[in-house]
Design a protein around this motif. Structure first.
Motif, PDB file in Angstrom:
ATOM      1  N   ARG A 406      14.923 -58.143  27.006  1.00  0.00           N
ATOM      2  CA  ARG A 406      16.345 -58.405  26.754  1.00  0.00           C
ATOM      3  C   ARG A 406      16.888 -57.454  25.677  1.00  0.00           C
ATOM      4  NH1 ARG A 406      18.266 -63.445  24.164  1.00  0.00           N
ATOM      5  NH2 ARG A 406      16.093 -64.081  24.351  1.00  0.00           N
ATOM      6  N   ALA A 407      16.079 -57.178  24.663  1.00  0.00           N
ATOM      7  CA  ALA A 407      16.491 -56.263  23.597  1.00  0.00           C
ATOM      8  C   ALA A 407      16.653 -54.850  24.132  1.00  0.00           C
ATOM      9  CB  ALA A 407      15.462 -56.289  22.464  1.00  0.00           C
ATOM     10  N   GLU A 408      15.734 -54.415  24.975  1.00  0.00           N
ATOM     11  CA  GLU A 408      15.828 -53.072  25.555  1.00  0.00           C
ATOM     12  C   GLU A 408      17.065 -52.946  26.433  1.00  0.00           C
ATOM     13  OE1 GLU A 408      11.119 -51.762  25.793  1.00  0.00           O
ATOM     14  OE2 GLU A 408      12.079 -52.687  27.533  1.00  0.00           O
ATOM     15  N   GLU A 409      17.376 -53.987  27.171  1.00  0.00           N
ATOM     16  CA  GLU A 409      18.559 -53.966  28.030  1.00  0.00           C
ATOM     17  C   GLU A 409      19.839 -53.889  27.196  1.00  0.00           C
ATOM     18  OE1 GLU A 409      20.738 -56.692  31.503  1.00  0.00           O
ATOM     19  OE2 GLU A 409      18.741 -57.218  30.763  1.00  0.00           O
ATOM     20  N   ALA A 415      24.143 -47.980  24.264  1.00  0.00           N
ATOM     21  CA  ALA A 415      24.178 -46.519  24.377  1.00  0.00           C
ATOM     22  C   ALA A 415      25.146 -46.081  25.469  1.00  0.00           C
ATOM     23  CB  ALA A 415      22.776 -45.984  24.663  1.00  0.00           C
ATOM     24  N   GLU A 416      25.123 -46.778  26.600  1.00  0.00           N
ATOM     25  CA  GLU A 416      26.001 -46.406  27.706  1.00  0.00           C
ATOM     26  C   GLU A 416      27.450 -46.779  27.416  1.00  0.00           C
ATOM     27  OE1 GLU A 416      24.241 -47.944  31.277  1.00  0.00           O
ATOM     28  OE2 GLU A 416      22.595 -46.488  31.225  1.00  0.00           O
ATOM     29  N   LEU A 417      27.667 -47.807  26.598  1.00  0.00           N
ATOM     30  CA  LEU A 417      29.021 -48.131  26.151  1.00  0.00           C
ATOM     31  C   LEU A 417      29.624 -46.965  25.379  1.00  0.00           C
ATOM     32  CD1 LEU A 417      31.401 -50.119  25.520  1.00  0.00           C
ATOM     33  CD2 LEU A 417      30.066 -50.850  23.516  1.00  0.00           C
ATOM     34  N   CYS A 418      28.800 -46.324  24.552  1.00  0.00           N
ATOM     35  CA  CYS A 418      29.281 -45.175  23.777  1.00  0.00           C
ATOM     36  C   CYS A 418      29.796 -44.077  24.712  1.00  0.00           C
ATOM     37  CB  CYS A 418      28.169 -44.630  22.885  1.00  0.00           C
ATOM     38  SG  CYS A 418      27.686 -45.736  21.541  1.00  0.00           S
ATOM     39  N   VAL A 419      29.073 -43.838  25.804  1.00  0.00           N
ATOM     40  CA  VAL A 419      29.508 -42.833  26.782  1.00  0.00           C
ATOM     41  C   VAL A 419      30.823 -43.261  27.425  1.00  0.00           C
ATOM     42  CG1 VAL A 419      28.929 -41.646  28.931  1.00  0.00           C
ATOM     43  CG2 VAL A 419      27.145 -42.085  27.228  1.00  0.00           C
ATOM     44  N   GLY A 430      17.998 -38.143  19.487  1.00  0.00           N
ATOM     45  CA  GLY A 430      17.516 -37.569  20.726  1.00  0.00           C
ATOM     46  C   GLY A 430      17.496 -38.555  21.879  1.00  0.00           C
ATOM     47  N   ILE A 431      17.224 -38.013  23.066  1.00  0.00           N
ATOM     48  CA  ILE A 431      17.164 -38.798  24.294  1.00  0.00           C
ATOM     49  C   ILE A 431      15.741 -39.288  24.538  1.00  0.00           C
ATOM     50  CG2 ILE A 431      17.507 -38.767  26.789  1.00  0.00           C
ATOM     51  CD1 ILE A 431      20.092 -38.634  25.138  1.00  0.00           C
ATOM     52  N   GLY A 432      14.783 -38.380  24.440  1.00  0.00           N
ATOM     53  CA  GLY A 432      13.378 -38.721  24.557  1.00  0.00           C
ATOM     54  C   GLY A 432      13.042 -39.470  25.827  1.00  0.00           C
ATOM     55  N   THR A 433      12.185 -40.482  25.676  1.00  0.00           N
ATOM     56  CA  THR A 433      11.827 -41.369  26.777  1.00  0.00           C
ATOM     57  C   THR A 433      12.847 -42.492  26.900  1.00  0.00           C
ATOM     58  OG1 THR A 433       9.494 -40.927  26.321  1.00  0.00           O
ATOM     59  CG2 THR A 433       9.976 -42.833  27.687  1.00  0.00           C
ATOM     60  N   ASP A 434      13.413 -42.881  25.777  1.00  0.00           N
ATOM     61  CA  ASP A 434      14.235 -44.081  25.696  1.00  0.00           C
ATOM     62  C   ASP A 434      15.474 -44.027  26.570  1.00  0.00           C
ATOM     63  OD1 ASP A 434      15.127 -46.565  24.726  1.00  0.00           O
ATOM     64  OD2 ASP A 434      16.287 -45.600  23.134  1.00  0.00           O
TER      65      ASP A 434
END
Length: 497
Positions: A406-409, A415-419, A430-434
């Motif tokens: 739930r935390a990861e979601e 992050a996508e809200l920022c976009v 950075g983007i990395g794996t996350d």
């Protein structure tokens, strides 16, 4: 006794693995390669501890030639590799692959030269960020990028992620303070990008390399720009009754034509954690606090600081604390820089997110984040670079209570809200794996294709930090983590490709 049959394919794989490790050890010092399983677990993750993979081996490089020999061996055997500094990254950028090796640069920590006349320093990638400033201090100079982890994070990692810090508002990010790089490319060749002069002709490959998250090559030497210490520095901490009021103050300061060295914001949760850790004297009964620092020539900075003070009062501050000297200023900053780590005092686990939004949208975005957290029944602490809209929401959770997914979601949704608000998936972590799987939210297929072409030009076999930055089918369809082999694979009856 039961005997396990070994297939020809499994036997060949074991032989190849043994040959690879034998060749690697033969080209380096006897103590430069770690293969012991327990020791390898030290390198299984970076600061994003939710993703863990134990690497095949770890190389402890002490020179550019060590890095080159390791890369040449990987190229020869088709083995992927990941460069690693202090492991303080927060996006899984240094996450290993089970089939590959980690090339650690932490032993390459020599400051080769400090040149006060040309305002630059030459360093190896394992030098910590703050050590450059310490070495330059005797000349009245400093290294401007100052991430919160600057006591331990390495300059090589700063280059990989294009790190910023509190003072990037006025002074810029790592890319603005790197003049030249020496790097080992995927074929083992050594290149130099940039030069002694800031103005270079041709394509700006130096800027492409900075922030490429270790996917284009491994940096082995860095020439950084040094900045003269300001004549005067003024710092205040202003409390606000609402986050909206604090955001309004930020907007008005910049709109007035003032560019402070830093404008940082902390909400009540972040303040609570920081005070429990270091006791910097922040108010515990406020909704938000702004830390504003103005520096420069004495007369100019005083006028600007007075204007900042008045703007804070006009936007409803309930308390203003002005640092009376360097010692009090250091205390205020200690509270801010300790905030990330301090959150561990109020939550057993947390994810540090990183995104950017237009500065004028700060209030709206923070309100939406609060709503999203309430909907998910989770807490989010906010401590961030308000001056340039670089958010760092910390999603608090308990893995023991089964809250990780739930935390990861929630973290991904933020992050996508920022976009969606016209911003970016990352400002400096950075983007990395996350966040690789969120890249299509921000970039079109043609944008991503262009990035793949650039990456392929430097690393056509895809061995250099695979699975990072750009989305891949495997990455987006399968959660990274410690690989658990199928019983048939463990017995040697099948192979994984």
């Amino acid at each position: 006794m039961t005997q396990m049959a070994v297939t020809p394919m499994a036997a060949e794989a074991a032989r190849t693995d043994s040959e690879f490790l034998s060749t690697l050890c033969g080209r380096l010092r006897p103590d430069a390669v770690i293969v012991e399983p327990t020791a390898l677990r030290t390198y299984e993750c970076d600061g994003l501890t939710g993703f863990r993979v134990v690497p095949r081996a770890v190389v402890l490089a002490e020179s550019a030639d060590d890095v080159r020999q390791a890369v040449l061996t990987c190229a020869e055997f088709g083995v992927p590799y990941v460069a690693r500094g202090a492991g303080t990254g927060l996006s899984g950028g240094a996450l290993p692959t089970a089939e590959g090796i980690v090339i650690s640069l932490q032993r390459m920590r020599r400051i080769i030269e400090v040149d006060p006349y040309n305002l630059r320093a030459v360093v190896q990638p394992g030098v910590t960020n703050v050590d450059i400033t310490s070495a330059a201090a005797q000349f009245g100079l400093h290294f401007a990028p100052d991430p919160s982890s600057q006591q331990v994070c390495t300059v090589g990692g700063n280059v990989a992620e294009n790190s910023g810090g509190a003072h990037c508002l006025k002074y810029g990010f790592t890319v603005h303070h790197v003049l030249e790089l020496e790097a080992v490319l995927a074929d083992g060749s050594v290149v130099r990008l940039g030069g002694a002069n800031r103005e270079q002709v041709g394509y700006d490959l130096l800027a492409a390399f900075v922030g490429s998250e270790g996917t284009l090559g491994i940096v082995t030497k860095i020439v950084v720009r040094l900045v003269r210490n300001p004549v005067a520095v003024h710092t205040l901490c202003a409390d606000f009754p609402t986050i909206t009021a604090a955001c309004e103050a930020v907007t008005r300061i910049i709109a007035a034509g003032i560019v402070p060295a830093a404008i940082e914001m902390m909400d009540a949760l972040a303040i609570e954690a920081s005070e429990a850790a270091v006791g910097a004297g922040y108010s515990l009964d406020t909704a938000a606090a702004l830390i504003v620092e103005v520096d420069g020539p004495a007369a100019e900075s005083k006028v600007e600081f007075d204007a900042v003070n008045q703007i804070c009062r006009d936007t409803g501050t309930t308390k203003i604390r002005i640092a009376g000297d360097a010692a009090e200023r250091a205390v205020i900053w200690r509270g801010r820089k300790a905030a990330f780590a301090a959150v561990g005092r109020i939550s057993p686990d947390y994810i540090v997110q990183d995104g950017v939004v237009p500065r004028t949208s700060l209030g709206e975005v923070l309100s939406r984040i609060a709503e999203m957290a309430a909907e998910a029944n989770m807490r989010v602490a906010n401590v961030f670079h308000a001056g340039d809209g670089n958010l760092h929401p910390l999603v608090l959770y308990s893995e023991a209570k089964g809250q990780l997914e739930r935390a990861e979601e929630l973290s991904r949704d933020i992050a996508e809200l920022c976009v969606d608000m016209g911003g970016s998936l990352s400002g400096e972590h950075g983007i990395g794996t996350d966040k690789a799987c969120s890249m299509p939210r921000m970039f079109s297929e043609s944008d991503l294709a262009a990035m793949w072409h650039l990456r392929g030009a430097f690393d056509p076999k895809g061995l250099c930090n695979p699975g990072k930055l750009l989305p891949t089918p495997r990455l987006c369809g399968e959660k990274p983590g410690v690989y658990v082999p199928h019983p048939l694979e463990a017995s040697g009856d099948i192979e994984r490709f």
